[in-house]
Design a protein around this motif. Sequence first.
Motif, PDB file in Angstrom:
ATOM      1  N   PRO A 198      12.088 -10.609   6.144  1.00 34.74           N
ATOM      2  CA  PRO A 198      13.222  -9.786   6.565  1.00 34.74           C
ATOM      3  C   PRO A 198      14.176  -9.491   5.402  1.00 34.74           C
ATOM      4  CG  PRO A 198      12.993 -11.725   7.973  1.00 34.74           C
ATOM      5  CD  PRO A 198      12.018 -11.872   6.854  1.00 34.74           C
ATOM      6  N   GLN A 199      14.395 -10.491   4.542  1.00 38.56           N
ATOM      7  CA  GLN A 199      15.248 -10.320   3.352  1.00 38.56           C
ATOM      8  C   GLN A 199      14.384 -10.650   2.151  1.00 38.56           C
ATOM      9  OE1 GLN A 199      18.344  -9.146   3.864  1.00 38.56           O
ATOM     10  NE2 GLN A 199      18.016  -9.191   6.057  1.00 38.56           N
ATOM     11  N   ILE A 226       9.272  -7.262   1.019  1.00 36.93           N
ATOM     12  CA  ILE A 226      10.560  -7.940   1.195  1.00 36.93           C
ATOM     13  C   ILE A 226      11.620  -6.939   1.672  1.00 36.93           C
ATOM     14  CG2 ILE A 226      10.029  -9.722  -0.513  1.00 36.93           C
ATOM     15  CD1 ILE A 226      11.929  -8.278  -2.460  1.00 36.93           C
ATOM     16  N   TYR A 227      12.705  -7.472   2.204  1.00 38.06           N
ATOM     17  CA  TYR A 227      13.798  -6.683   2.792  1.00 38.06           C
ATOM     18  C   TYR A 227      13.285  -5.717   3.866  1.00 38.06           C
ATOM     19  CZ  TYR A 227      16.967  -8.726  -0.553  1.00 38.06           C
ATOM     20  OH  TYR A 227      17.707  -9.636  -1.267  1.00 38.06           O
ATOM     21  N   VAL A 228      12.353  -6.236   4.646  1.00 39.31           N
ATOM     22  CA  VAL A 228      11.763  -5.421   5.702  1.00 39.31           C
ATOM     23  C   VAL A 228      12.806  -5.079   6.780  1.00 39.31           C
ATOM     24  CG1 VAL A 228      10.059  -5.514   7.580  1.00 39.31           C
ATOM     25  CG2 VAL A 228       9.417  -6.186   5.260  1.00 39.31           C
ATOM     26  N   ALA A 229      13.835  -5.927   6.923  1.00 38.55           N
ATOM     27  CA  ALA A 229      14.888  -5.664   7.908  1.00 38.55           C
ATOM     28  C   ALA A 229      15.643  -4.372   7.579  1.00 38.55           C
ATOM     29  CB  ALA A 229      15.865  -6.838   7.962  1.00 38.55           C
ATOM     30  N   ARG A 254       3.368 -10.084 -12.825  1.00 40.21           N
ATOM     31  CA  ARG A 254       3.476 -10.656 -11.481  1.00 40.21           C
ATOM     32  C   ARG A 254       2.718  -9.776 -10.489  1.00 40.21           C
ATOM     33  NH1 ARG A 254       9.008  -9.656  -9.022  1.00 40.21           N
ATOM     34  NH2 ARG A 254       7.842  -7.792  -8.505  1.00 40.21           N
ATOM     35  N   LYS A 255       2.322 -10.365  -9.370  1.00 45.09           N
ATOM     36  CA  LYS A 255       1.768  -9.545  -8.296  1.00 45.09           C
ATOM     37  C   LYS A 255       2.836  -8.557  -7.817  1.00 45.09           C
ATOM     38  CE  LYS A 255      -1.804 -12.641  -6.598  1.00 45.09           C
ATOM     39  NZ  LYS A 255      -2.295 -13.457  -5.465  1.00 45.09           N
ATOM     40  N   VAL A 256       2.378  -7.469  -7.229  1.00 44.19           N
ATOM     41  CA  VAL A 256       3.289  -6.399  -6.826  1.00 44.19           C
ATOM     42  C   VAL A 256       4.026  -6.771  -5.543  1.00 44.19           C
ATOM     43  CG1 VAL A 256       3.411  -4.008  -6.008  1.00 44.19           C
ATOM     44  CG2 VAL A 256       1.930  -4.614  -7.941  1.00 44.19           C
ATOM     45  N   ILE A 257       5.340  -6.581  -5.565  1.00 42.40           N
ATOM     46  CA  ILE A 257       6.173  -6.776  -4.386  1.00 42.40           C
ATOM     47  C   ILE A 257       6.690  -5.418  -3.926  1.00 42.40           C
ATOM     48  CG2 ILE A 257       8.334  -7.753  -3.513  1.00 42.40           C
ATOM     49  CD1 ILE A 257       7.927 -10.105  -5.405  1.00 42.40           C
ATOM     50  N   TYR A 258       6.564  -5.162  -2.629  1.00 39.77           N
ATOM     51  CA  TYR A 258       7.138  -3.955  -2.033  1.00 39.77           C
ATOM     52  C   TYR A 258       8.538  -4.287  -1.546  1.00 39.77           C
ATOM     53  CZ  TYR A 258       2.246  -2.375  -1.743  1.00 39.77           C
ATOM     54  OH  TYR A 258       0.954  -2.027  -2.028  1.00 39.77           O
ATOM     55  N   CYS A 259       9.543  -3.545  -2.015  1.00 41.99           N
ATOM     56  CA  CYS A 259      10.915  -3.804  -1.574  1.00 41.99           C
ATOM     57  C   CYS A 259      11.433  -2.633  -0.762  1.00 41.99           C
ATOM     58  CB  CYS A 259      11.842  -4.063  -2.760  1.00 41.99           C
ATOM     59  SG  CYS A 259      13.505  -4.508  -2.204  1.00 41.99           S
ATOM     60  N   HIS A 260      11.852  -2.948   0.462  1.00 41.51           N
ATOM     61  CA  HIS A 260      12.294  -1.916   1.407  1.00 41.51           C
ATOM     62  C   HIS A 260      13.811  -1.901   1.568  1.00 41.51           C
ATOM     63  CE1 HIS A 260       8.086  -1.369   2.956  1.00 41.51           C
ATOM     64  NE2 HIS A 260       7.985  -2.604   2.485  1.00 41.51           N
ATOM     65  N   CYS A 261      14.551  -2.500   0.641  1.00 38.18           N
ATOM     66  CA  CYS A 261      16.009  -2.565   0.781  1.00 38.18           C
ATOM     67  C   CYS A 261      16.629  -1.178   0.651  1.00 38.18           C
ATOM     68  CB  CYS A 261      16.610  -3.528  -0.241  1.00 38.18           C
ATOM     69  SG  CYS A 261      16.838  -2.848  -1.889  1.00 38.18           S
ATOM     70  N   GLU A 262      17.876  -1.052   1.077  1.00 41.09           N
ATOM     71  CA  GLU A 262      18.515   0.262   1.072  1.00 41.09           C
ATOM     72  C   GLU A 262      18.636   0.836  -0.339  1.00 41.09           C
ATOM     73  OE1 GLU A 262      21.890   1.449   3.715  1.00 41.09           O
ATOM     74  OE2 GLU A 262      22.925   1.639   1.802  1.00 41.09           O
ATOM     75  N   GLN A 263      18.963  -0.038  -1.296  1.00 40.55           N
ATOM     76  CA  GLN A 263      19.050   0.431  -2.689  1.00 40.55           C
ATOM     77  C   GLN A 263      17.750   1.072  -3.145  1.00 40.55           C
ATOM     78  OE1 GLN A 263      20.044  -1.930  -6.114  1.00 40.55           O
ATOM     79  NE2 GLN A 263      21.710  -2.873  -4.978  1.00 40.55           N
ATOM     80  N   CYS A 264      16.645   0.396  -2.888  1.00 39.95           N
ATOM     81  CA  CYS A 264      15.345   0.919  -3.316  1.00 39.95           C
ATOM     82  C   CYS A 264      15.006   2.201  -2.566  1.00 39.95           C
ATOM     83  CB  CYS A 264      14.256  -0.129  -3.107  1.00 39.95           C
ATOM     84  SG  CYS A 264      14.402  -1.513  -4.265  1.00 39.95           S
ATOM     85  N   ARG A 265      15.345   2.245  -1.278  1.00 40.19           N
ATOM     86  CA  ARG A 265      15.081   3.466  -0.501  1.00 40.19           C
ATOM     87  C   ARG A 265      15.859   4.635  -1.074  1.00 40.19           C
ATOM     88  NH1 ARG A 265      16.901   3.849   4.236  1.00 40.19           N
ATOM     89  NH2 ARG A 265      17.944   1.873   4.681  1.00 40.19           N
ATOM     90  N   LYS A 266      17.153   4.431  -1.302  1.00 41.28           N
ATOM     91  CA  LYS A 266      17.996   5.534  -1.758  1.00 41.28           C
ATOM     92  C   LYS A 266      17.612   6.013  -3.155  1.00 41.28           C
ATOM     93  CE  LYS A 266      20.975   5.652   1.723  1.00 41.28           C
ATOM     94  NZ  LYS A 266      21.133   6.848   2.578  1.00 41.28           N
ATOM     95  N   GLN A 267      17.199   5.069  -4.001  1.00 43.43           N
ATOM     96  CA  GLN A 267      16.956   5.443  -5.395  1.00 43.43           C
ATOM     97  C   GLN A 267      15.555   5.981  -5.649  1.00 43.43           C
ATOM     98  OE1 GLN A 267      18.661   2.782  -8.361  1.00 43.43           O
ATOM     99  NE2 GLN A 267      19.932   1.916  -6.774  1.00 43.43           N
ATOM    100  N   THR A 268      14.649   5.759  -4.690  1.00 40.33           N
ATOM    101  CA  THR A 268      13.291   6.258  -4.888  1.00 40.33           C
ATOM    102  C   THR A 268      12.888   7.293  -3.849  1.00 40.33           C
ATOM    103  OG1 THR A 268      12.253   4.611  -3.447  1.00 40.33           O
ATOM    104  CG2 THR A 268      12.597   3.995  -5.758  1.00 40.33           C
TER     105      THR A 268
END
Length: 130
Positions: free
Chosen positions: A125-126, A106-109, A20-34
């Motif tokens: 935003p989500q 995604i999850y830019v909010a 799949r094309k690359v998706i950037y995820c900015h959610c809190e889970q992804c922030r905390k884990q990376t």
Amino acid sequence: MPKGSCHCRAVSFEVSGELRKVIYCHCEQCRKQTGHFVAATSALNDHLTIHSEENLTWYAASDSAKRGFCSHCSSILFWRGNNSEKTSIMAGSFEKPSGLVADRHIYVADKGDYYEICDGLPTFPQSDLI
Ligand SMILES: [Zn+2]
Ligand SMILES: [Zn+2]
């Protein structure tokens, strides 16, 4: 065939099918884990071959998904929804040239407050699936 590994190369993988094309995820889970945000592609489980899977630890990141990381160097490699037929694979773990193309944010909010998104890609935003 696209290949990748963790930093210490104790876990490596290859993908036989379409990515799949690359998706950037900015959610809190992804922030905390990376420590920042996630850039991930995705492949069917049937197309993903993981070598030395005994060096891989699956962490229950939520009630609905788990993350796979190297037990030795802690590099995050995979994300998989429980019972999903697909696995997300961290884009930076691929050897170059990866052939990957970035698609959207995604999850830019939920994104961190110390950077701006200015690459011109679509932002949601989500999840874009909602
Ligand atoms: Zn490793
Ligand atoms: Zn996320």
